[in-house]
Design an enzyme around this catalytic site. Structure first.
Site, PDB file in Angstrom:
ATOM      1  N   GLU A 251       2.396 -45.400  16.053  1.00  0.00           N
ATOM      2  CA  GLU A 251       2.988 -46.410  15.168  1.00  0.00           C
ATOM      3  C   GLU A 251       1.894 -47.278  14.568  1.00  0.00           C
ATOM      4  O   GLU A 251       1.305 -48.129  15.255  1.00  0.00           O
ATOM      5  CB  GLU A 251       3.988 -47.293  15.915  1.00  0.00           C
ATOM      6  CG  GLU A 251       4.631 -48.337  15.006  1.00  0.00           C
ATOM      7  CD  GLU A 251       5.589 -49.262  15.724  1.00  0.00           C
ATOM      8  OE1 GLU A 251       5.988 -50.277  15.128  1.00  0.00           O
ATOM      9  OE2 GLU A 251       5.933 -48.959  16.879  1.00  0.00           O
ATOM     10  N   LYS A 382      15.332 -45.621  35.641  1.00  0.00           N
ATOM     11  CA  LYS A 382      15.365 -45.060  34.284  1.00  0.00           C
ATOM     12  C   LYS A 382      16.675 -45.354  33.548  1.00  0.00           C
ATOM     13  O   LYS A 382      17.099 -44.581  32.684  1.00  0.00           O
ATOM     14  CB  LYS A 382      15.106 -43.552  34.323  1.00  0.00           C
ATOM     15  CG  LYS A 382      13.757 -43.172  34.936  1.00  0.00           C
ATOM     16  CD  LYS A 382      13.567 -41.671  34.980  1.00  0.00           C
ATOM     17  CE  LYS A 382      12.197 -41.292  35.496  1.00  0.00           C
ATOM     18  NZ  LYS A 382      11.995 -41.620  36.919  1.00  0.00           N
ATOM     19  N   ASP A 458       5.019 -43.291  34.135  1.00  0.00           N
ATOM     20  CA  ASP A 458       6.217 -42.523  33.793  1.00  0.00           C
ATOM     21  C   ASP A 458       6.859 -43.129  32.542  1.00  0.00           C
ATOM     22  O   ASP A 458       7.417 -44.232  32.601  1.00  0.00           O
ATOM     23  CB  ASP A 458       7.204 -42.561  34.960  1.00  0.00           C
ATOM     24  CG  ASP A 458       8.390 -41.629  34.764  1.00  0.00           C
ATOM     25  OD1 ASP A 458       8.635 -41.223  33.616  1.00  0.00           O
ATOM     26  OD2 ASP A 458       9.076 -41.308  35.757  1.00  0.00           O
ATOM     27  N   HIS A 555       3.277 -53.859   7.331  1.00  0.00           N
ATOM     28  CA  HIS A 555       3.537 -52.434   7.573  1.00  0.00           C
ATOM     29  C   HIS A 555       3.206 -51.592   6.350  1.00  0.00           C
ATOM     30  O   HIS A 555       2.742 -50.463   6.474  1.00  0.00           O
ATOM     31  CB  HIS A 555       4.995 -52.231   8.000  1.00  0.00           C
ATOM     32  CG  HIS A 555       5.212 -52.364   9.468  1.00  0.00           C
ATOM     33  ND1 HIS A 555       5.075 -51.305  10.328  1.00  0.00           N
ATOM     34  CD2 HIS A 555       5.542 -53.425  10.232  1.00  0.00           C
ATOM     35  CE1 HIS A 555       5.317 -51.704  11.567  1.00  0.00           C
ATOM     36  NE2 HIS A 555       5.606 -52.996  11.539  1.00  0.00           N
TER      37      HIS A 555
END
Length: 567
Positions: A251, A382, A458, A555
């Site tokens: 990004e 998660k 993770d 951006h």
């Protein structure tokens, strides 16, 4: 081109179904056409008719319509076969069969071909069984590995396609992880078929990577690796020490934005605290009725019984230590939330091992107790959950800093009042309107994910690790006070992806690679502090861009190449 010539390669390619692996082979940087892409010459011709080959021969000879072109392949493949279906039937009989004038001969031919097919299928089954048996016999396994190591790529690919060996056993059978990856790429490219398969594989890199580190630890069925750029944010002063934070992201603008936040925060520096440290596992169990569940809960809360359970759990690890056990009851279902210290490891495997042994003891003590699952979503792992947000999971961290008002104006291009108001409107009221759990922030997950990927954590645990509440206040001096509170940062400096060289390099940049020999758990805690610190950099900069209405402009400048650059 190799002076050995192309004939061995020609024979090798035609021995495969529709030569599907030939194009992927050329796509994989074959420098010498007369040799395998990995080891040895290609000179190999099939000696046993395969199931698909038999089917094509059968369809061609009894006049059945087939969706695939089989004539050329059949002629090429059966040329080297010891005995083909053409040897079984005379030419006159074949002609009659194909014209439909001799049904008896057709039936006899079909029966014979099916018999051959069954025999070939049985032979492959017995061979596969033999391979499976050798997995438990070290000497036979070494012999089997040597046999496959000496086979050509074409032979192994044919065994893959006919089901003689499963592709997930390539590393074990060949004994060469990189060669196994190359062969698996050829195999899957052929399975996908057409340009889609070989184009995909040709753009997925696989060379210059140590697959020995990955095999049996991090990934299965490996066909390559995905490249991600890693940028650095720093210096970021945390607790009086400058750090350089590695972030892996695609990004544009993310690292530039975090760098601006780090510059503003490092004026006076950030401070961090660890409020809690404990990984959790929440199995679900069942009793005959709610009364028995209540009796179990009462039993576990007695000091002598709780101490016995802790003793059993602690015996499974040098570092795993129970901190608490919480029992929740729903009907006749019981959920136990074990909370434990796990040293410098993230600790899911460590705690699961200890919990499993405790559950065996509980089952012996309560014969009516039935384990439904070692994980009952009461952990919670998660997934977003209120229990993680309230009670924490992993490391609970708070990081804060004071930004002088002149730095807010010159570096962040906004003012304190606008930042404080926007934080209330967006991060607090807006998130409450959305019914968010732990989402009272601008983009905490962005920074957590980038650091997790770079440092071998993770990535799926970004879900709960990025829960965060960002607060901003105006001090009596008119400066900006900012804090981020993150109750469930799940990180480790050993185990899992931290064993890979690139990820270890990123951890070394932070000074937290491996286990801390003097204070077990300190490296993982320091990593959690830095997670909170880089999140605060991102929060400060993005909120400033929103307050000054510069987000889209930034951006467009950093995320898009203009026409001249593309030309």
């Amino acid at each position: 081109m190799s002076i050995r010539g192309t004939k061995p390669l020609f024979n090798w390619g035609l021995s495969l179904r529709n030569s599907r692996h030939l194009v992927p082979l050329f796509q994989n940087s074959v420098g010498s056409f007369g040799h395998s892409a990995v080891n040895g010459p290609y000179g190999w011709t099939k000696s046993v008719e395969t199931e698909s080959q038999t089917r094509r021969n059968f369809q061609a000879r009894i006049g059945m319509k087939s969706g695939r072109t089989t004539t050329s392949n059949t002629e090429q493949e059966t040329a080297a076969a010891p005995k083909s279906t053409q040897d079984i039937m005379p030419k006159t009989t074949m002609k009659n069969v194909m014209m439909g004038k001799n049904k008896a001969a057709a039936a006899a031919t079909e029966e014979e071909l099916l018999r051959q097919h069954d025999a070939s299928k049985q032979e492959r089954f017995e061979k596969l069984q033999q391979i499976n048996v050798t997995q438990s016999n070290p000497e036979q396994e070494r012999d089997n590995e040597a046999a496959y190591f000496n086979k050509s790529d074409g032979q192994i690919l044919d065994d893959l396609e006919t089901g003689v060996i499963p592709q997930h056993q390539l590393e074990t059978l060949i004994g060469n992880t990189e060669r196994a990856v190359k062969l698996r790429r050829m195999y899957f490219a052929g399975q996908v078929g057409g340009t889609q398969g070989h184009d995909a594989m040709s753009n997925l890199p696989y060379e210059h990577y140590n697959y020995d580190e990955v095999f049996g630890v991090n990934c299965e069925n490996v066909v390559g690796y995905v490249q991600l750029p890693v940028g650095v944010v720093g210096p970021l002063t945390v607790d009086g020490k400058p750090y350089y934070i590695p972030l892996a992201t695609t990004e544009g603008c993310l690292i530039a934005s975090a760098q601006r936040g780090a510059k503003a925060i490092s004026t006076l520096g950030a401070n961090s605290v660890i409020l809690n440290d404990g990984m959790t596992r929440g199995p679900v169990m069942e009793m005959p009725n709610a009364k028995e569940c209540a009796r179990f809960k009462e039993w576990l809360e007695k000091e002598e019984n709780y101490d016995k359970v802790c003793q059993i759990f602690n015996s499974t690890s040098r570092f795993g230590r129970i901190q608490s056990i919480k029992v929740a009851i729903a009907g006749r279902k019981m959920f136990l939330r074990f909370k434990c210290r796990t040293g410098d490891a993230m600790g899911m495997n460590m705690i699961s091992k200890g919990v499993t042994k405790v559950l065996q003891f509980l089952s012996d003590t309560f014969p009516q107790l039935r384990l439904l699952s070692v994980s009952g979503n009461y952990c919670t792992d998660k997934k977003p959950s209120a229990i993680n947000w309230i009670e924490g999971r992993g490391k609970s961290v708070v990081v804060d800093a004071v930004i002088p008002k002149d730095v807010v104006k010159t570096v962040l291009k906004t003012n304190v009042n606008d930042l404080v108001k926007l934080n209330v409107d967006k991060n607090l009221i807006g998130s409450a309107m959305a019914g968010s759990i732990g989402g009272f922030n601008a983009h905490s997950a962005n920074l957590v994910a980038a650091l997790y990927i770079a440092c071998g954590q993770d990535p799926a645990q970004v879900v709960e690790s990025s829960t965060c509440i960002t607060l901003m206040e105006k001090t009596d001096e008119g400066d900006l006070y900012i804090s981020v509170s993150m109750p469930s940062i799940e990180v480790g400096s050993i185990g899992g992806g931290t064993n890979l060289k690139a990820q270890q390099a990123c951890l070394k940049m932070l000074g937290v690679q491996g286990a801390n020999p003097e204070e077990p758990g300190k490296n993982a805690q320091q990593l959690a502090r830095l997670v909170g610190s880089i999140v605060m950099c991102g929060e400060l900069s993005l909120m400033s861009a929103l307050a000054s209405n510069d987000l889209v402009k930034a951006h467009m400048n950093l995320n898009r190449k203009n026409a001249q650059q593309l030309a």
